[in-house]
Design a protein around this motif. Structure first.
Motif, short mmCIF file in Angstrom:
data_model
loop_
_atom_site.label_atom_id
_atom_site.label_comp_id
_atom_site.label_asym_id
_atom_site.label_seq_id
_atom_site.Cartn_x
_atom_site.Cartn_y
_atom_site.Cartn_z
N PRO A 56 122.29 18.39 9.80
CA PRO A 56 123.40 18.95 10.65
C PRO A 56 124.23 17.99 11.23
O PRO A 56 123.73 16.71 11.21
CB PRO A 56 122.48 19.80 11.42
N PRO A 57 125.50 18.27 11.61
CA PRO A 57 126.15 17.28 12.24
C PRO A 57 125.66 16.44 13.71
O PRO A 57 125.80 15.20 13.54
CB PRO A 57 127.59 18.04 12.72
N GLU A 58 124.78 17.09 14.02
CA GLU A 58 124.20 16.73 15.36
C GLU A 58 123.10 15.78 15.07
O GLU A 58 122.68 14.87 15.90
CB GLU A 58 123.58 17.88 16.36
N ALA A 59 122.84 15.66 13.84
CA ALA A 59 121.71 14.33 13.41
C ALA A 59 122.35 13.14 13.11
O ALA A 59 121.66 12.20 13.36
CB ALA A 59 121.22 14.89 11.95
N VAL A 60 123.46 13.17 13.27
CA VAL A 60 124.40 11.76 13.14
C VAL A 60 124.90 11.55 14.53
O VAL A 60 125.46 12.26 15.11
CB VAL A 60 125.72 12.03 12.00
N HIS A 61 124.57 10.21 14.62
CA HIS A 61 124.73 9.68 16.08
C HIS A 61 126.40 9.30 16.34
O HIS A 61 127.07 9.69 17.13
CB HIS A 61 124.02 8.51 16.30
N ALA A 62 127.15 8.76 15.34
CA ALA A 62 128.41 8.54 15.44
C ALA A 62 129.05 8.14 14.02
O ALA A 62 128.35 7.91 13.14
CB ALA A 62 128.91 7.36 16.24
N ILE A 63 130.38 8.55 13.78
CA ILE A 63 131.02 8.13 12.53
C ILE A 63 131.96 6.86 13.02
O ILE A 63 132.64 6.72 14.14
CB ILE A 63 132.16 9.14 12.29
N GLY A 64 131.91 5.76 12.32
CA GLY A 64 132.79 4.45 12.47
C GLY A 64 134.05 4.58 11.59
O GLY A 64 133.68 4.93 10.29
N ALA A 65 135.11 5.07 11.80
CA ALA A 65 136.14 5.33 11.12
C ALA A 65 137.46 4.32 11.17
O ALA A 65 138.09 4.37 12.47
CB ALA A 65 136.93 6.75 11.43
N HIS A 66 137.57 3.63 10.60
CA HIS A 66 138.40 2.35 10.58
C HIS A 66 140.12 2.70 10.60
O HIS A 66 140.96 2.30 11.51
CB HIS A 66 138.55 1.42 9.33
N GLY A 67 140.50 3.78 9.83
CA GLY A 67 141.53 4.07 9.61
C GLY A 67 142.47 3.29 8.74
O GLY A 67 141.79 2.54 8.09
N GLN A 68 143.86 3.57 8.55
CA GLN A 68 144.66 2.76 7.64
C GLN A 68 145.49 1.83 8.26
O GLN A 68 146.55 2.24 8.80
CB GLN A 68 145.23 3.79 6.75
N THR A 69 145.32 0.42 7.82
CA THR A 69 146.24 -0.53 8.39
C THR A 69 147.63 -0.42 7.72
O THR A 69 147.70 -0.51 6.67
CB THR A 69 145.55 -1.90 8.23
N VAL A 70 148.82 -0.48 8.81
CA VAL A 70 149.91 -0.28 8.18
C VAL A 70 150.59 -1.43 8.62
O VAL A 70 151.84 -1.81 8.03
CB VAL A 70 150.79 1.15 8.36
N ARG A 71 150.21 -2.21 9.73
CA ARG A 71 151.09 -3.31 10.16
C ARG A 71 150.09 -4.26 11.06
O ARG A 71 148.94 -3.38 11.66
CB ARG A 71 151.96 -2.98 11.41
N HIS A 72 150.02 -5.55 10.64
CA HIS A 72 148.86 -6.26 11.04
C HIS A 72 149.88 -7.74 11.57
O HIS A 72 149.96 -8.45 10.72
CB HIS A 72 147.85 -6.69 10.08
N ARG A 73 149.97 -7.78 12.69
CA ARG A 73 150.89 -8.98 13.20
C ARG A 73 150.23 -9.74 14.58
O ARG A 73 150.75 -9.79 15.54
CB ARG A 73 152.42 -8.44 13.53
N PRO A 74 149.21 -9.92 14.47
CA PRO A 74 148.37 -10.45 15.54
C PRO A 74 148.91 -11.88 16.01
O PRO A 74 149.69 -12.63 15.03
CB PRO A 74 146.87 -10.80 15.35
N GLN A 75 148.81 -12.16 17.27
CA GLN A 75 149.25 -13.52 17.95
C GLN A 75 150.73 -13.79 17.49
O GLN A 75 151.15 -15.03 17.77
CB GLN A 75 148.22 -14.76 17.19
N ALA A 76 151.56 -12.70 17.67
CA ALA A 76 152.92 -13.03 17.34
C ALA A 76 153.46 -12.17 18.56
O ALA A 76 153.06 -11.89 19.25
CB ALA A 76 153.53 -12.16 16.14
N PHE A 77 155.07 -12.32 18.49
CA PHE A 77 155.77 -11.62 19.69
C PHE A 77 155.17 -11.82 21.05
O PHE A 77 154.71 -11.16 21.85
CB PHE A 77 155.81 -9.94 19.40
N GLY A 78 155.11 -13.16 21.32
CA GLY A 78 154.88 -13.45 22.94
C GLY A 78 153.22 -13.83 22.75
O GLY A 78 152.82 -14.21 23.99
N GLY A 79 152.64 -13.99 21.66
CA GLY A 79 151.47 -14.48 21.66
C GLY A 79 150.21 -13.40 21.43
O GLY A 79 149.09 -14.11 21.02
N THR A 80 150.35 -12.28 21.78
CA THR A 80 149.52 -11.42 21.64
C THR A 80 149.60 -10.41 20.30
O THR A 80 148.65 -10.46 19.40
CB THR A 80 149.62 -10.27 22.60
N GLY A 81 150.85 -9.93 19.95
CA GLY A 81 151.01 -9.34 18.79
C GLY A 81 150.35 -7.87 18.71
O GLY A 81 150.05 -7.53 19.88
#
Length: 374
Positions: free
Chosen positions: A89-114
Motif C-alpha cells: 500500500p502507499p503508506e508502506a513507502v516512507h517517501a518518493i525522491g523525484a528529481h524532476g527534469q532539468t531544463v536549465r543549469h547555470r550555477p555560479q553565474a549571474f552575480g555568483g549564485t546562478g
C-alpha cells in the motif's frame, strides 16, 4: 514483500530524455537494496516539449507548468505500477525522491549564485500517490555557492567504494559525470561533457531511431580527425573541478558550430556519429587519467553502459584499467541514478546532509530537498 521495511521510491528522468526510471529500495546498515525496478517512456509530445523548454521560447512559463504536471502524472503512473507489483500500500513507502527534469543549469553565474531549474510538480505527485515526496535536491547546494551537481558521488561512495583501492564510477546519461572514490576515503566528482545527449540527437535526426543501439551505427563510421580535435578543444573540458554542465552548453547548436567550423557539414552521418562516440570516450578517459592515474577499476552506469561500442572505446583508451558495467557490482546500469535519488530522499527525511562540498564546491554540507507530505 515486507511492509514493515522502510521503503523509498527513487524516480529519475535524465538529460537524455529517454524515459522515466524508478526503483523501490530500502536501506539498512548503509547498504542499498533495490527490490523492484521499472521504466516508462515519455509520451512523444511531452518529450518534444521538455526538449524545447531547454531554450527560451514563446509562453514558456505556461508551457513549463503544463509539462511539469504531465511529468508528475507520468511519475505517479510508474509508482502505482511498482506498488501493484510489490503488493504494497502507499503508506508502506516512507517517501518518493523525484528529481524532476532539468531544463536549465547555470550555477555560479549571474552575480555568483546562478540557478538550476528542474521541471516537476511534487505537490501533484504527492496528491496522486498518497506518498510523501522529496524534490528540488539541487537548489540548496547552489544557494550555498555550489554547482548543485553532480549529487550522486556520495551515493556511489556507499555502494561502490572499496577500502584501500581507488575506484571510479562513470555515469553515462545525457551528460557524463565521473565519481572518483579514493583509496583513503576522499571523493571527487564532476561532469566530463556530453554522453548520450548529442549522440541520441544525431541518431534520431538521421535515422529516426531515438538512440544508437549498442553503438552499431557509430561502429560503422570512422571518426573525423578535425572535428574530433575541435570538440576536444571545448574549454569546459580543460576546466578544473568543481564543474557541471548540461544542454545549456552541449546542444544541437554547439554541434552545428563544430561542424561548420571544421567544414564537416557534408561528412557522412555515421562518421559524425563515430566522432561523437569518440569524443565522449576520450573526454571521459582523459579526465580519469588526469585526476586518478592510480585508478584500476572504472564502473560504468547509465544508458551509455549499454552502448557496447562506447564501452570498447573506453577500454581501449584506458589500458590497465578494468572497465565494467555496474551490474557486475550489484546494481544494474539503469537502476543506479534512480536508486541515488531514493537515497537522497532518505537523507532528507532523516535530516542528514547529502552533498559533498569536495564535489560541488558548496560552502559546506547541506540537507538537500524540499518535503511535500502525503
Amino acid at each position: 514483500m515486507d511492509s514493515r521495511a522502510r521503503w523509498y521510491f527513487g524516480l529519475m528522468s535524465g538529460t537524455s530524455l529517454d524515459g522515466i526510471d524508478g526503483v523501490l529500495a530500502e536501506f539498512s546498515e548503509g547498504k542499498c537494496r533495490v527490490a523492484l525496478h521499472g521504466s516508462a517512456p515519455l509520451a512523444p509530445d511531452l518529450r518534444a516539449e521538455l526538449l524545447a523548454l531547454n531554450t527560451s521560447g514563446n509562453d514558456e512559463l505556461h508551457r513549463a507548468a503544463l509539462a511539469a504536471n504531465a511529468l508528475a502524472r507520468g511519475y505517479a503512473g510508474l509508482v502505482h505500477g511498482l506498488l501493484a507489483q510489490a503488493g504494497l500500500p502507499p503508506e508502506a513507502v516512507h517517501a518518493i525522491g523525484a528529481h524532476g527534469q532539468t531544463v536549465r543549469h547555470r550555477p555560479q553565474a549571474f552575480g555568483g549564485t546562478g540557478y538550476t531549474l528542474q521541471l516537476n510538480n511534487p505537490a501533484l505527485l504527492a496528491e496522486c500517490t498518497g506518498i510523501t515526496v522529496v524534490a528540488d535536491f539541487r537548489s540548496r547546494d547552489v544557494a550555498a555557492g555550489g554547482q548543485g551537481a553532480p549529487l550522486v558521488p556520495a551515493f556511489h561512495q556507499g555502494v561502490f567504494g572499496q577500502a584501500g583501492r581507488t575506484v571510479a564510477v562513470l555515469n553515462l546519461g545525457g551528460i557524463s559525470n565521473l565519481s572518483i572514490l579514493r583509496a583513503g576515503g576522499g571523493v571527487l566528482g564532476f561532469d566530463c561533457g556530453p554522453a548520450n545527449a548529442l549522440m541520441d540527437h544525431w541518431c534520431e535526426r538521421h535515422t529516426g531511431r531515438p538512440y544508437d543501439a549498442a553503438g552499431a551505427w557509430a561502429r560503422s563510421g570512422r571518426p573525423i580527425g578535425a572535428l574530433l580535435h575541435a570538440m576536444l578543444a571545448e574549454p569546459f573540458l580543460a576546466a578544473p573541478p568543481p564543474k557541471s554542465t548540461g544542454r545549456d552548453l552541449f546542444n544541437p547548436r554547439w554541434l552545428a558550430r563544430q561542424l561548420d567550423g571544421t567544414g564537416s557539414g557534408d561528412a557522412s552521418p555515421q562518421d559524425v556519429q563515430a566522432t561523437l562516440a569518440e569524443f565522449t570516450a576520450r573526454s571521459c578517459a582523459q579526465e580519469l587519467r588526469r585526476h586518478a592515474p592510480e585508478c584500476g577499476l572504472l564502473i560504468v552506469c547509465g544508458g551509455g553502459a549499454l552502448n557496447q561500442y562506447l564501452m570498447e572505446r573506453l577500454q581501449a583508451l584506458l589500458p590497465g584499467v578494468g572497465v565494467e558495467d555496474s551490474g557486475c557490482h550489484g546494481l544494474p546500469p539503469l537502476q543506479v541514478e534512480a536508486a541515488a535519488f531514493a537515497w537522497l530522499a532518505r537523507q532528507c527525511m532523516a535530516g542528514e546532509a547529502a552533498n559533498l562540498p569536495s564535489v560541488t564546491g558548496a560552502r559546506g554540507a547541506r540537507i538537500l530537498g524540499a518535503i511535500y507530505p502525503a
